[in-house]
Design a protein around this motif. Structure first.
Motif, PDB file in Angstrom:
ATOM      1  N   LEU A   1      64.887 -51.781  31.421  1.00 44.88           N
ATOM      2  CA  LEU A   1      65.279 -52.340  30.129  1.00 44.88           C
ATOM      3  C   LEU A   1      66.555 -53.167  30.259  1.00 44.88           C
ATOM      4  N   GLU A   2      67.540 -52.622  30.988  1.00 40.64           N
ATOM      5  CA  GLU A   2      68.861 -53.250  30.986  1.00 40.64           C
ATOM      6  C   GLU A   2      69.064 -54.236  32.125  1.00 40.64           C
ATOM      7  N   ARG A   3      68.317 -54.047  33.214  1.00 39.75           N
ATOM      8  CA  ARG A   3      68.489 -54.944  34.364  1.00 39.75           C
ATOM      9  C   ARG A   3      67.147 -55.428  34.872  1.00 39.75           C
ATOM     10  N   PRO A   4      66.414 -56.152  34.033  1.00 37.45           N
ATOM     11  CA  PRO A   4      65.102 -56.641  34.469  1.00 37.45           C
ATOM     12  C   PRO A   4      65.247 -57.605  35.653  1.00 37.45           C
ATOM     13  N   THR A   5      64.222 -57.615  36.511  1.00 38.13           N
ATOM     14  CA  THR A   5      64.205 -58.501  37.676  1.00 38.13           C
ATOM     15  C   THR A   5      63.368 -59.734  37.345  1.00 38.13           C
ATOM     16  N   PRO A   6      63.987 -60.903  37.181  1.00 44.54           N
ATOM     17  CA  PRO A   6      63.174 -62.086  36.915  1.00 44.54           C
ATOM     18  C   PRO A   6      62.357 -62.434  38.154  1.00 44.54           C
ATOM     19  N   ARG A   7      61.087 -62.817  37.959  1.00 45.32           N
ATOM     20  CA  ARG A   7      60.156 -62.996  39.081  1.00 45.32           C
ATOM     21  C   ARG A   7      60.217 -64.419  39.631  1.00 45.32           C
ATOM     22  N   VAL A   8      61.433 -64.818  40.002  1.00 46.39           N
ATOM     23  CA  VAL A   8      61.688 -66.197  40.411  1.00 46.39           C
ATOM     24  C   VAL A   8      60.934 -66.571  41.697  1.00 46.39           C
ATOM     25  N   ALA A   9      60.954 -65.677  42.683  1.00 46.68           N
ATOM     26  CA  ALA A   9      60.287 -65.985  43.966  1.00 46.68           C
ATOM     27  C   ALA A   9      58.776 -66.067  43.762  1.00 46.68           C
ATOM     28  N   LEU A  10      58.224 -65.173  42.957  1.00 55.43           N
ATOM     29  CA  LEU A  10      56.780 -65.203  42.708  1.00 55.43           C
ATOM     30  C   LEU A  10      56.379 -66.517  42.033  1.00 55.43           C
ATOM     31  N   GLY A  11      57.131 -66.923  41.005  1.00 56.86           N
ATOM     32  CA  GLY A  11      56.793 -68.160  40.296  1.00 56.86           C
ATOM     33  C   GLY A  11      56.695 -69.334  41.259  1.00 56.86           C
ATOM     34  N   GLN A  12      57.684 -69.451  42.164  1.00 52.33           N
ATOM     35  CA  GLN A  12      57.654 -70.570  43.115  1.00 52.33           C
ATOM     36  C   GLN A  12      56.496 -70.437  44.097  1.00 52.33           C
ATOM     37  N   ALA A  13      56.207 -69.194  44.519  1.00 54.05           N
ATOM     38  CA  ALA A  13      55.113 -68.985  45.478  1.00 54.05           C
ATOM     39  C   ALA A  13      53.758 -69.329  44.853  1.00 54.05           C
ATOM     40  N   LEU A  14      53.689 -69.292  43.519  1.00 58.06           N
ATOM     41  CA  LEU A  14      52.417 -69.554  42.840  1.00 58.06           C
ATOM     42  C   LEU A  14      52.155 -71.042  42.602  1.00 58.06           C
ATOM     43  N   LEU A  15      53.139 -71.899  42.898  1.00 59.01           N
ATOM     44  CA  LEU A  15      52.919 -73.346  42.713  1.00 59.01           C
ATOM     45  C   LEU A  15      51.763 -73.802  43.599  1.00 59.01           C
ATOM     46  N   GLY A  16      50.832 -74.533  42.999  1.00 59.70           N
ATOM     47  CA  GLY A  16      49.684 -75.001  43.769  1.00 59.70           C
ATOM     48  C   GLY A  16      48.601 -73.950  43.924  1.00 59.70           C
ATOM     49  N   VAL A  17      48.853 -72.732  43.428  1.00 59.87           N
ATOM     50  CA  VAL A  17      47.877 -71.640  43.530  1.00 59.87           C
ATOM     51  C   VAL A  17      47.395 -71.254  42.131  1.00 59.87           C
ATOM     52  N   ALA A  18      48.378 -70.932  41.246  1.00 60.87           N
ATOM     53  CA  ALA A  18      48.043 -70.528  39.875  1.00 60.87           C
ATOM     54  C   ALA A  18      47.875 -71.763  39.000  1.00 60.87           C
ATOM     55  N   ARG A  19      47.257 -71.577  37.830  1.00 56.04           N
ATOM     56  CA  ARG A  19      47.148 -72.693  36.890  1.00 56.04           C
ATOM     57  C   ARG A  19      48.189 -72.571  35.778  1.00 56.04           C
ATOM     58  N   ALA A  20      48.053 -71.526  34.941  1.00 54.40           N
ATOM     59  CA  ALA A  20      48.935 -71.371  33.784  1.00 54.40           C
ATOM     60  C   ALA A  20      49.770 -70.105  33.955  1.00 54.40           C
TER      61      ALA A  20
END
Ligand code: ADP
Ligand code: MG
Length: 332
Positions: free
Chosen positions: A200-219
């Motif tokens: 709740l207080e220290r969420p981990t933003p999924r920054v590395a995952l978002g970049q790794a999904l470029l060209g793989v995921a759509r939305a």
């Protein structure tokens, strides 16, 4: 790499000394993508030539988004985390952020703890503080993050297509359960509460995952207000419907152990998890697995995009029900 100079003598009183004491870091080198940080009229960023700049702001107001007695280090972490989560949802790489701060009074202990929470996440995500504004007023923090993404490749809400798989990262409902335990602490298991309170207080933003999904995921979209609501935004923007398999939704043990109705409320409607929900075509399953491994982030396939509109839930018996936001009695 350049070393910043300080704005004022940190030992003096006044606005500029306050900034120099808490928000300038003369010994922290800036990355090459920041040509000029705190201390001039503007910061100067040097993005990768040809890339698009991704920008997002989030404001946290005392009494509305946090309680005035919240631990300042947790507040600093969360204020930046919610912004970085927006960059993650677009697949952007962080470049830097600005901090606009209104303070009712100068409390150096409070400020140094706030800065510690802020900078430990900023350093971990290589997203330096490059500027801001400081003024007297009711406690309020507004952060703007800047990121970059190769042209045309950002993960938009509107890009889902019929037949795509739906995925979520991490797990869901932990922040919601922590909040309900903190609001009525009697009988809350202390060890599980301590663990989920971090969520709740220290969420981990999924920054590395978002970049790794470029060209793989759509939305993609990040889950700040609950899976059902945020996935609903993505479905509407894409002009499609979605089906979620309830048994496939990842949840912490303490959430899985809740009575069914409360469990579903936390998993589907609980806010503050800051996981990503995204879609990818079935042909990209190996690519999604590789992105999860590369970013060291667990990812789960939880449903699919269908023709039509709205969100449907599939229960363990295969029953299908439109999600309306009210009662889950059919599933208990
Ligand atoms: P100006 O009056 O030119 O807008 P300011 O006096 O507001 O500049 O700020 C002076 C410098 O300190 C600027 O570089 C600004 O970005 C920076 N700054 C002010 N407040 C903060 C803050 N809370 N965090 C980081 N940098 C800040
Ligand atoms: Mg100013």
């Amino acid at each position: 790499m350049s070393l910043p100079t300080t704005l004022a003598d940190p030992s003096q009183t006044g606005e500029f000394a306050l900034i120099a004491r808490h928000f300038q870091r003369p010994n922290s080198p800036l990355p090459a993508s920041v040509a000029l940080g705190v201390g001039d009229d503007c910061a100067l960023l040097s993005p990768t030539p040809g890339h698009q700049i991704a920008i997002s702001s989030d404001m946290l107001v005392s009494g509305r988004h946090f309680l005035p007695d919240v631990a300042p280090a947790a507040l600093g972490h969360k204020a930046l985390a919610v912004n970085l989560s927006d960059l993650a949802a677009m697949g952007a790489r962080p470049l830097g952020f600005t901090l606009a701060l209104a303070l009712p009074q100068v409390d150096d202990t409070w400020l140094s703890e706030l800065a510690q929470g802020l900078f430990s996440l900023a350093d971990a995500q290589r997203c330096p503080l490059v500027g801001g504004d400081t003024t007297r007023g009711p406690l309020n923090l507004c952060i703007t993050v800047f990121g970059e993404v190769p042209p045309g490749s950002a993960l938009r809400r509107s890009a889902a297509r019929v037949g795509d798989d739906i995925y979520v990262s991490g797990d869901l409902g932990g922040a919601c359960l922590a909040l309900s335990w903190l609001q009525s602490p009697t009988g809350a298991p202390q060890e599980a509460l301590a663990r989920l309170r971090e969520r709740l207080e220290r969420p981990t933003p999924r920054v590395a995952l978002g970049q790794a999904l470029l060209g793989v995921a759509r939305a993609a979209i990040d889950i700040s207000d609950g899976l059902a609501g945020d996935l609903g935004h993505l479905l509407r923007a894409s002009g499609v419907g979605g089906e979620l398999v309830l048994e496939a939704l990842p949840q912490p043990d303490a959430v899985a152990a809740l009575p069914a109705a409360q469990r579903l409320r936390c998993v589907l409607q609980g806010g503050d998890d800051y996981e990503l929900v995204f879609t990818a075509p079935p042909g990209a399953r190996l690519g999604v697995e590789a992105a999860a491994r590369r970013s060291d982030t667990p990812v789960w396939r939880v449903g699919q995009i269908v023709a039509g509109s709205g969100l449907h839930l599939i229960n363990a018996q295969g029953g299908r029900q439109r999600f309306t936001g009210a009662g889950f009695d059919h599933f208990t």
